[in-house]
Structure formats: C-alpha cells, structure tokens
Scaffold this active site. Sequence first.
Site, PDB file in Angstrom:
ATOM      1  N   TYR A   1       0.839  -1.198   0.000  1.00 33.96           N
ATOM      2  CA  TYR A   1       0.000   0.000   0.000  1.00 33.96           C
ATOM      3  C   TYR A   1       0.884   1.261   0.000  1.00 33.96           C
ATOM      4  O   TYR A   1       2.098   1.195   0.258  1.00 33.96           O
ATOM      5  CB  TYR A   1      -0.918  -0.043   1.228  1.00 33.96           C
ATOM      6  CG  TYR A   1      -1.746   1.192   1.439  1.00 33.96           C
ATOM      7  CD1 TYR A   1      -2.753   1.548   0.545  1.00 33.96           C
ATOM      8  CD2 TYR A   1      -1.521   2.015   2.536  1.00 33.96           C
ATOM      9  CE1 TYR A   1      -3.513   2.688   0.735  1.00 33.96           C
ATOM     10  CE2 TYR A   1      -2.277   3.154   2.746  1.00 33.96           C
ATOM     11  CZ  TYR A   1      -3.267   3.495   1.837  1.00 33.96           C
ATOM     12  OH  TYR A   1      -4.006   4.622   2.031  1.00 33.96           O
TER      13      TYR A   1
ATOM     14  N   THR B   1       1.680   3.694   1.888  1.00 34.65           N
ATOM     15  CA  THR B   1       2.545   4.134   2.995  1.00 34.65           C
ATOM     16  C   THR B   1       3.492   3.048   3.498  1.00 34.65           C
ATOM     17  O   THR B   1       4.148   3.251   4.517  1.00 34.65           O
ATOM     18  CB  THR B   1       1.679   4.608   4.174  1.00 34.65           C
ATOM     19  OG1 THR B   1       0.843   3.527   4.609  1.00 34.65           O
ATOM     20  CG2 THR B   1       0.823   5.799   3.781  1.00 34.65           C
ATOM     21  N   LYS B   2       3.570   1.921   2.804  1.00 30.21           N
ATOM     22  CA  LYS B   2       4.398   0.818   3.302  1.00 30.21           C
ATOM     23  C   LYS B   2       5.876   1.044   2.976  1.00 30.21           C
ATOM     24  O   LYS B   2       6.247   1.896   2.173  1.00 30.21           O
ATOM     25  CB  LYS B   2       3.931  -0.509   2.709  1.00 30.21           C
ATOM     26  CG  LYS B   2       2.473  -0.832   2.976  1.00 30.21           C
ATOM     27  CD  LYS B   2       2.128  -0.857   4.456  1.00 30.21           C
ATOM     28  CE  LYS B   2       0.685  -1.266   4.659  1.00 30.21           C
ATOM     29  NZ  LYS B   2       0.246  -1.181   6.069  1.00 30.21           N
ATOM     30  N   ASN B   3       6.709   0.210   3.600  1.00 23.57           N
ATOM     31  CA  ASN B   3       8.157   0.326   3.375  1.00 23.57           C
ATOM     32  C   ASN B   3       8.530   0.082   1.923  1.00 23.57           C
ATOM     33  O   ASN B   3       9.531   0.607   1.433  1.00 23.57           O
ATOM     34  CB  ASN B   3       8.904  -0.660   4.271  1.00 23.57           C
ATOM     35  CG  ASN B   3       8.772  -0.302   5.737  1.00 23.57           C
ATOM     36  OD1 ASN B   3       8.159   0.693   6.101  1.00 23.57           O
ATOM     37  ND2 ASN B   3       9.365  -1.124   6.608  1.00 23.57           N
TER      38      ASN B   3
END
Length: 383
Positions: A182, A184-186
């Site tokens: 998604y 905002t993930k790393n």
Amino acid sequence: MYLKVEFYRHQLGEEELNGVKEVLSSLFLTTGPKTREFEQSFASYLGVDGCLGVTSWTMGNFITLKALDIGPGDKVLTTPLTYVATANTILHVGAEPVFADVDPITGNLDPEAARKALTANKGVKAMIVVHLYGQMADMKALSELAKEFGVFLIEDCAHCVEGVRDGVRPGHLSDAAAFSFYATKNMTCAEGGAIVTNNQSLLERIRPLRLHGVDTYAMDQRKDGIYRHWDMTELGYKCNMHDLSAALLLPQLARIEETRKSRERLCKRYDKLLQGLDSIEIIPEIAGSTHACHLYTIRVDPDKRDRMLTELSLRGVGVGVNFRVVHLMAYYVERFGFEEGIFPMAERIGASTISLPLYPALREEEQEYVVETIKSILSEIGN
C-alpha cells in the site's frame, strides 16, 4: 516556528520511473515477465520457496484462506490490535473471527492468550499472526502452538518485510504469509501485495484463485509461439499483480536494507529526543531482533490522546493511530456483541497510541519540530 511535517512521503524516483518506462515499451502491462521477476526476487530475499504477487494484502489473505478451505462453520484466531482487514477477510470467507489479547509491550499476539483462546474455542482452523509496526511476533512459540492445536498458521506481514526474530524471517515458520505494498508501506506500488509460502501445493492452489480460476495466464498462452487454450478449473477472483506494479517494486527491493537502516536511525533518534518525558511511553525493540521500522509509535494517557492528536494536527504534524481495536468497531459490536474490557492489553494500547512521521526523507529539523511540539502540548494540557 511552524513546520508542515507530513505523516508519510514516498521515496519513489528515477529508478522507478525507468522501470515503468521499460514496461510501457514492452509487450506486457498485465501479469508478465516483470511480475515473475519480482516474485522470484522477493522469494529469494525472504528465503522462501514461492511467491505470488496480488493487488492487495486483503485479497492475498482472502484467497489464501480460500485455498486452505476455510469457510462457514470455521473459526480463525487473530489479534484485535490490527487493521480491520485482518478480521474482515475472515468474515468474507464465511468464517468467524476469534480474538486473543496481546503482549503489553509489543502489541503482538500473546502466545499464552492465544493458547487460552484455542482451548476455549472449538472449530478454530487457522491463526493469523500480525507483526505489528514491523516487530515480528514470537513465531517460534506461535508455530509450536499451531502444531499442537492442529491449525494453519498465516502471517499478516503488512508492516513487516525486513523483520527477523530468533533467526526467523516472515514466511519461514507459517503455512503462508501475506504482504502489503500500500501507499505508505516500506515498499509501495500504491496498491499491491504478495503471498509467500514454502508449500508448493498450496502455492499452486492459490495461483488460479487470483485470476478467475483459469489455468493459463496470458504470458504462457502463446509460449513457444504455439497457441494454448485455457480452461477455468474453479471459481476464482481477480487480484493478480501487473507488471507496472512489479516495475515500481523491484528497485525498492534492491535497496530495502538501506532504507530500513535509514528508518532505524530515525527511530533511535526519536527515542533519544523523547527520553525523559515521563508521560510518553517509548516502545522498546525486542533484543536480538531486527525491527522493520514501519511505524514509530508512542503511548500516552488515553484521556489525553485524542486532544494530542488534534493539537499535533493543528500545528502541522501528520499523525495516525495504529490501531483502534477491531472488536470495538461499530460493526463488530453490533454483529458479535463485543464489550469493552474483554481484551484489556489491546484496548489500552489502542486507546493510547500515536503514530509519528517516519520515512527516510524525514529531516532532522522536522523530527525535532515533532518532538518539541509534543513537549509544548504536554506542557499546555498537563503531564
């Protein structure tokens, strides 16, 4: 002084643009050679046998549950301290979620609480373990528990690609692990996910479920220049990763340890800057583990938490809450009759947590502004 500090900023750049250009100039936009390259690279990075790219963690976990034949009449154990998708996928396959309380430090599923829940609830067929914020749960204890009770073990790795605990990485001790890419993930491709497993038969059971239940993908239909008919062998879904997503993910995978270390430095700096504030609880890292550092969270007085969220937002600091507990969401209360107080550790964490800005591009002056703003608000509302 006023600064606008975003909660998150992605790190996509020239390498990702070049990857997308390469795909746009190729034959395949959908599931093709780039997706296959990503799947092989991701499996190699984690040290697992197989990977399938999907469109989200939610669909990845959903079709994994379907492939394990979990459905009506079954129960699935998980944590209430997670995003609603974890429990929602259990409902979507027709099963019933069963919750167990969490460890008071990490917020991860407590193995002893899980044992009690498994003992008390007949019909539990699987357990979904969440690696909250990037700190891996105690997979050795939980995998032994799953074996003892004869239940499938699935990892929710939406927060944790890079984590290690007791020498164990995501996907090593479970039947399957689902990941999120998604926004905002790393690692991100805006929307996307993956499933990994060491069980080849399970992998091949999941594969047709991500594309309508058909047995041949477009890239294989004309292999060697010969047309091949495809067949639909079961009722599947539509959640196959495409090559544009894979092109965004591959450069990030190549530098994943570098970016994790950047976030780790920022986490340690937050720890130092916040040290000495008695009204702020800093969450320690488990000794001997590698934290994926997906989120940096603090815990405050629950009676003051929402006021702090508002004040931080008004003063330019992007904040979040990860998470308010699932069982007290309106839908779950109405459907299952859950009441406040049944999972006290999860409820305490859910009511006191604030997630602060964390990403490699976060500047030192921005981080200092976040902490000074917290101090200022605490002095105003009282410690």
